[in-house]
Structure formats: C-alpha cells, structure tokens
Scaffold this active site. Structure first.
Site, PDB file in Angstrom:
ATOM      1  N   ASN A  98      -2.084  -0.092   5.254  1.00 57.16           N
ATOM      2  CA  ASN A  98      -0.679   0.523   6.233  1.00 57.16           C
ATOM      3  C   ASN A  98      -1.471   1.496   6.326  1.00 57.16           C
ATOM      4  O   ASN A  98      -2.597   2.346   5.703  1.00 57.16           O
ATOM      5  CB  ASN A  98       0.478   1.460   5.074  1.00 57.16           C
ATOM      6  CG  ASN A  98       1.322   0.331   4.731  1.00 57.16           C
ATOM      7  OD1 ASN A  98       1.812  -0.733   5.720  1.00 57.16           O
ATOM      8  ND2 ASN A  98       1.939   0.378   3.785  1.00 57.16           N
ATOM      9  N   GLN A 105       1.657   4.673   5.991  1.00 53.80           N
ATOM     10  CA  GLN A 105       1.302   4.961   4.675  1.00 53.80           C
ATOM     11  C   GLN A 105       1.533   6.036   3.808  1.00 53.80           C
ATOM     12  O   GLN A 105       2.297   7.654   5.339  1.00 53.80           O
ATOM     13  CB  GLN A 105      -0.111   5.301   5.258  1.00 53.80           C
ATOM     14  CG  GLN A 105      -1.422   5.507   4.427  1.00 53.80           C
ATOM     15  CD  GLN A 105      -3.159   5.409   4.733  1.00 53.80           C
ATOM     16  OE1 GLN A 105      -3.059   5.858   5.892  1.00 53.80           O
ATOM     17  NE2 GLN A 105      -3.923   5.911   4.425  1.00 53.80           N
ATOM     18  N   HIS A 111      -6.065   1.680   0.933  1.00 57.54           N
ATOM     19  CA  HIS A 111      -5.321   0.971  -0.348  1.00 57.54           C
ATOM     20  C   HIS A 111      -5.017  -0.413   0.692  1.00 57.54           C
ATOM     21  O   HIS A 111      -4.158  -0.368   1.289  1.00 57.54           O
ATOM     22  CB  HIS A 111      -4.485   1.791  -1.049  1.00 57.54           C
ATOM     23  CG  HIS A 111      -3.068   1.848   0.047  1.00 57.54           C
ATOM     24  ND1 HIS A 111      -3.017   3.531  -0.060  1.00 57.54           N
ATOM     25  CD2 HIS A 111      -2.571   1.876  -0.147  1.00 57.54           C
ATOM     26  CE1 HIS A 111      -2.150   3.805   1.025  1.00 57.54           C
ATOM     27  NE2 HIS A 111      -1.382   2.707   0.504  1.00 57.54           N
ATOM     28  N   LEU A 112      -5.470  -1.092  -0.702  1.00 59.21           N
ATOM     29  CA  LEU A 112      -4.898  -2.894  -0.049  1.00 59.21           C
ATOM     30  C   LEU A 112      -3.704  -2.685  -0.650  1.00 59.21           C
ATOM     31  O   LEU A 112      -4.306  -2.936  -2.038  1.00 59.21           O
ATOM     32  CB  LEU A 112      -6.146  -3.456   0.182  1.00 59.21           C
ATOM     33  CG  LEU A 112      -6.425  -4.993   0.550  1.00 59.21           C
ATOM     34  CD1 LEU A 112      -6.530  -4.379   2.146  1.00 59.21           C
ATOM     35  CD2 LEU A 112      -8.004  -5.013   0.171  1.00 59.21           C
TER      36      LEU A 112
END
Ligand code: 5GP
Ligand code: ZN
Length: 125
Positions: A98, A105, A111-112
C-alpha cells in the site's frame, strides 16, 4: 535522483522503526542485515506477515534506480517469497504494498504485506 541521506535515518515517531530497534518487543520471523519480518497486529488472513527494511523509507516512491535501492527492493520480494514457502503457502499467497493515502497506507515506513492461508478475492477494497 537518489535518496537523500536523511530519508533513511530512524524516525523517532515511527512505530516500525521502534519495532526494528526493539523498543517495541516483537517476535521476528525473519531477521537479516537489511530487513525484518513479523506478524501483523491485525491479521487479515491466517498468515499475515509484514516484511520491512530496517532503514526508514517512507514508501516505494522514495526508491530510485541506483543499485543499492534496486538490491534492497529485490531482496524484500525475494525474502518474502522464501518466507511464504517456509510458512507452507506453496498453494498461493499475496504480496501487497500500500502506498500513500489513496493507496491505503497507514504506517509510513515501507512494508510488504505477505498474506495467505485462505482464498484471495479480487478486486481488493
Ligand atoms: P498499511 O495499511 O500501512 O499498508 O499497513 C500497516 C499495517 O501495520 C496494518 O496491517 C496494521 O495492522 C499493522 N500495524 C500497525 N501497527 C502495528 C504494530 O504496532 N505492530 C504490528 N505488528 N503491526 C502493526
Ligand atoms: Zn520507520
């Protein structure tokens, strides 16, 4: 243009920087020189892991074409896929990044999301 050097200093107000530094105790599923992985506090599937760079990078738009950035992004995805297999997700999983407010987000440290363990649907909300 590459990242400005101060973009990657830890942000004292960033929750993920606190997790990286151990200020918020977390169980790491994966810990390397460049990244850490831990369970999402609010899982959206039986497996929901976050893989993050140790460096504070706000989002994917802050990456450039320099070799260091390309290596870090490649490593994030490669390690996520390896972790998925370790977590028995060989039948499938989803990786999500995101980005920004419209991208949904909420934590502004890249971040994944590694999500799996159930049938995914499309389109996402
Ligand atoms: P985003 O919405 O930014 O893509 O995802 C942020 C994710 O971080 C959310 O899924 C949220 O549940 C997770 N999260 C927020 N705060 C914490 C925390 O303190 N610990 C952990 N483990 N996950 C968090
Ligand atoms: Zn951070």
């Amino acid at each position: 243009m590459g990242l400005e050097s101060n973009t990657r200093q830890p942000d004292p107000d960033c929750i993920f920087c606190k997790i990286v530094k151990g200020e918020i105790p977390s169980k790491f599923l994966l810990e390397t020189e460049d990244l850490v992985a831990f369970n999402d506090i609010s899982p959206q599937a039986p497996t929901h892991v976050l893989i993050i760079p140790r460096q504070h990078v706000k989002d994917i738009s802050k990456f450039s074409s320099n070799q260091e950035d390309k290596t870090l992004l490649g490593t994030l995805f490669q390690q996520a896929a390896e972790l998925a297999l370790k977590l028995n997700l060989e039948s499938g999983f989803r990786l999500v990044v995101n980005t920004g407010d419209d991208g949904g987000q909420t934590v502004h440290h890249l971040h994944l999301h590694l999500i799996g363990g159930r049938q995914m649907t499309w389109p996402p909300g």
